[in-house]
Motif scaffolding. Structure first.
Motif, PDB file in Angstrom:
ATOM      1  N   ALA A   1       0.863  -1.236  -0.050  1.00 52.96           N
ATOM      2  CA  ALA A   1      -0.033   0.043  -0.157  1.00 52.96           C
ATOM      3  C   ALA A   1       0.822   1.143   0.081  1.00 52.96           C
ATOM      4  O   ALA A   1       0.484   2.485  -0.217  1.00 52.96           O
ATOM      5  CB  ALA A   1      -1.075   0.098   1.116  1.00 52.96           C
TER       6      ALA A   1
ATOM      7  N   GLN B   1      -5.372  13.979   0.749  1.00 52.54           N
ATOM      8  CA  GLN B   1      -6.016  12.778  -0.273  1.00 52.54           C
ATOM      9  C   GLN B   1      -5.791  13.214  -1.537  1.00 52.54           C
ATOM     10  O   GLN B   1      -5.738  14.273  -1.972  1.00 52.54           O
ATOM     11  CB  GLN B   1      -7.445  12.698  -0.065  1.00 52.54           C
ATOM     12  CG  GLN B   1      -7.788  12.024   1.368  1.00 52.54           C
ATOM     13  CD  GLN B   1      -7.448  10.347   1.645  1.00 52.54           C
ATOM     14  OE1 GLN B   1      -7.423   9.904   0.730  1.00 52.54           O
ATOM     15  NE2 GLN B   1      -7.019  10.193   2.805  1.00 52.54           N
TER      16      GLN B   1
ATOM     17  N   GLY C   1      -4.777   7.687  -2.678  1.00 55.73           N
ATOM     18  CA  GLY C   1      -4.502   7.512  -1.487  1.00 55.73           C
ATOM     19  C   GLY C   1      -4.200   8.723  -0.630  1.00 55.73           C
ATOM     20  O   GLY C   1      -4.740   9.742  -1.072  1.00 55.73           O
TER      21      GLY C   1
ATOM     22  N   GLY D   1      -1.828   3.899  -0.130  1.00 55.07           N
ATOM     23  CA  GLY D   1      -3.000   3.480  -0.486  1.00 55.07           C
ATOM     24  C   GLY D   1      -4.219   3.307   0.577  1.00 55.07           C
ATOM     25  O   GLY D   1      -3.769   2.815   1.605  1.00 55.07           O
ATOM     26  N   THR D   2      -5.183   3.588   0.411  1.00 59.97           N
ATOM     27  CA  THR D   2      -6.373   3.467   1.419  1.00 59.97           C
ATOM     28  C   THR D   2      -7.689   2.870   0.950  1.00 59.97           C
ATOM     29  O   THR D   2      -8.743   2.822   1.452  1.00 59.97           O
ATOM     30  CB  THR D   2      -7.105   5.097   1.578  1.00 59.97           C
ATOM     31  OG1 THR D   2      -7.614   5.632   0.287  1.00 59.97           O
ATOM     32  CG2 THR D   2      -5.984   5.987   2.271  1.00 59.97           C
ATOM     33  N   GLY D   3      -7.177   1.702  -0.024  1.00 57.50           N
ATOM     34  CA  GLY D   3      -8.478   0.957  -0.698  1.00 57.50           C
ATOM     35  C   GLY D   3      -8.440  -0.314   0.296  1.00 57.50           C
ATOM     36  O   GLY D   3      -9.546  -0.828   0.381  1.00 57.50           O
ATOM     37  N   ALA D   4      -7.385  -0.557   1.021  1.00 58.82           N
ATOM     38  CA  ALA D   4      -7.343  -1.855   2.013  1.00 58.82           C
ATOM     39  C   ALA D   4      -6.661  -1.817   3.110  1.00 58.82           C
ATOM     40  O   ALA D   4      -5.525  -1.044   2.909  1.00 58.82           O
ATOM     41  CB  ALA D   4      -6.993  -3.191   0.954  1.00 58.82           C
TER      42      ALA D   4
ATOM     43  N   GLY E   1     -11.528  -4.320   4.483  1.00 54.93           N
ATOM     44  CA  GLY E   1     -11.475  -3.025   3.293  1.00 54.93           C
ATOM     45  C   GLY E   1     -11.425  -1.803   4.348  1.00 54.93           C
ATOM     46  O   GLY E   1     -11.534  -1.711   5.438  1.00 54.93           O
ATOM     47  N   ALA E   2     -11.730  -0.828   3.303  1.00 55.33           N
ATOM     48  CA  ALA E   2     -11.572   0.741   3.872  1.00 55.33           C
ATOM     49  C   ALA E   2     -13.205   1.091   4.279  1.00 55.33           C
ATOM     50  O   ALA E   2     -13.995   0.527   3.728  1.00 55.33           O
ATOM     51  CB  ALA E   2     -11.285   1.517   2.717  1.00 55.33           C
TER      52      ALA E   2
END
Length: 361
Positions: free
Chosen positions: A74, A96, A189, A213-216, A274-275
């Motif tokens: 990430a 962001q 992210g 990254g903030t997706g996971a 998950g986010a």
């Protein structure tokens, strides 16, 4: 003498007859102590909330502490393809950003030189191409040896390779005509690190920006020894974040360490999630691990300890019946019962302490 006694007896009998003929006084009947009809239902004054027992799968095995972290992939470092001076910085730490968004502007001297080299390489390629075509035609007509045409074609291939190399270098940093290049976010992210400032320098060995990254996310778990043999990859997990986040966030166990830490007597495990709102790297949370069995779930506050056993209060008409139960697991605000209760029965979910006190009288 006898007549006087007879007269007196008749008078007394007459008085008793008159007293007996009088109406009886209306006195309230005495109530017997302990009569439910007289005292009423003692639980009627309690505002008891109820819950219906329901069958559930994925029985919670237990709750363990965990720390939210980012997966290794990430974090992405953004580097400059050429050394230079920082002209502008567009972002700050914590901001962001979208994929491809500009992070900073750098001016370097190498891109200007590369642009000149590219122009010269293209010119040389054009000359060698024309020469190769001319010599190939002469070789076909038998005027010159075929070897000279082959040499010309080889020179042209080398020139083409030089052009391709300089084109790749020129496109590496999207260099402008003035030597400026824009550093962009490779992923969407959060900007985790800004290591440059306007007017400063940048080289090719350090990362002026780091984007997370903030997706996971992942959760690092500490499993107690009693759960070490029960938890396996693929099991579901839930974490309650509290606050404005009402629904628990779900995830899955992805790895379990093969050995127990001798110092803590715990096993390290890792879960993926998950986010979601409230999911922030570094936050400490409590994670409920879900097994694969089935049971009867009730709110955890519906269970109380009486003596050495767990009990719930089950509604029977207007009364509440004390019922011993066997708890299989607790977690996520629920208690999962393996024996003593069936799905559909209604239990007291509040005022349990009052019901317990009444039952003890």
């Amino acid at each position: 003498m006898i007549g006087s006694m007879t007269t007196h007896l008749i008078a007394r009998l007459a008085a008793f007859a008159v007293f007996a003929a009088l109406p009886a006084c209306s006195a309230p009947p005495a109530q017997q102590s302990g009569d439910p009809a007289a005292e009423g239902n003692p639980t009627e004054g309690l505002a008891i909330e109820t819950a219906t027992a329901r069958e559930v799968g994925n029985v919670p095995l237990g709750s363990v502490p965990g720390t939210i972290s980012l997966p290794p992939e990430a974090r992405v470092a953004v580097t400059a393809p050429f050394a230079g001076a920082v002209v502008r910085v567009y972002v700050i730490e914590g901001q962001q950003v979208a994929r491809g968004e500009a992070l900073g502007l750098v001016r370097a001297t190498d891109p200007v030189q590369i642009s000149g080299d590219l122009a010269r390489a293209r010119s040389a390629a054009s000359l060698t191409e024309a020469r190769a075509k001319r010599l190939s035609q002469l070789a076909e007509e038998g005027i010159i040896a075929e070897a000279r045409a082959d040499e010309a074609r080889a020179e042209f291939e080398q020139a083409r390779a030089s052009v391709a190399q300089f084109e790749r270098l020129a496109a590496l940093g999207q260099v402008g005509a003035d030597g400026t290049m824009t550093l962009r976010a490779p992923i969407a992210g959060r900007v985790a690190h800004v290591g440059i400032e306007t007017g400063g320098g940048v080289d090719t060995l350090t990362a002026p920006f780091v984007v997370e990254g903030t997706g996971a996310y992942q959760i690092e778990l500490q499993l107690p020894e009693r759960l070490a043999q029960s938890v396996r990859p693929g099991m579901a997990v839930q974490l309650a974040l509290g606050g404005d986040v009402e629904r628990p966030v779900g995830g899955q166990i992805i790895a379990v360490a093969p050995s127990i830490d001798p110092a803590t007597r715990s096993v390290m495990a890792r879960a993926s999630i998950g986010a979601a709102p409230g999911v922030i790297a570094g936050r400490n949370v409590t994670v409920t691990i879900l097994g694969q069995g089935r049971g009867i779930a009730v709110p955890e506050n519906a269970v109380t300890r009486i003596g050495d056993k767990d009990h719930v209060f089950v509604r029977k008409g207007k009364d509440w019946e004390k019922r011993p139960v066997t708890i299989a697991a607790r977690g996520g605000g629920l208690a999962v019962i393996s024996a003593g209760l069936t799905a559909g029965e209604v239990v007291a979910a509040s005022s349990v302490a009052e019901l317990k006190a009444m039952n003890a009288q």
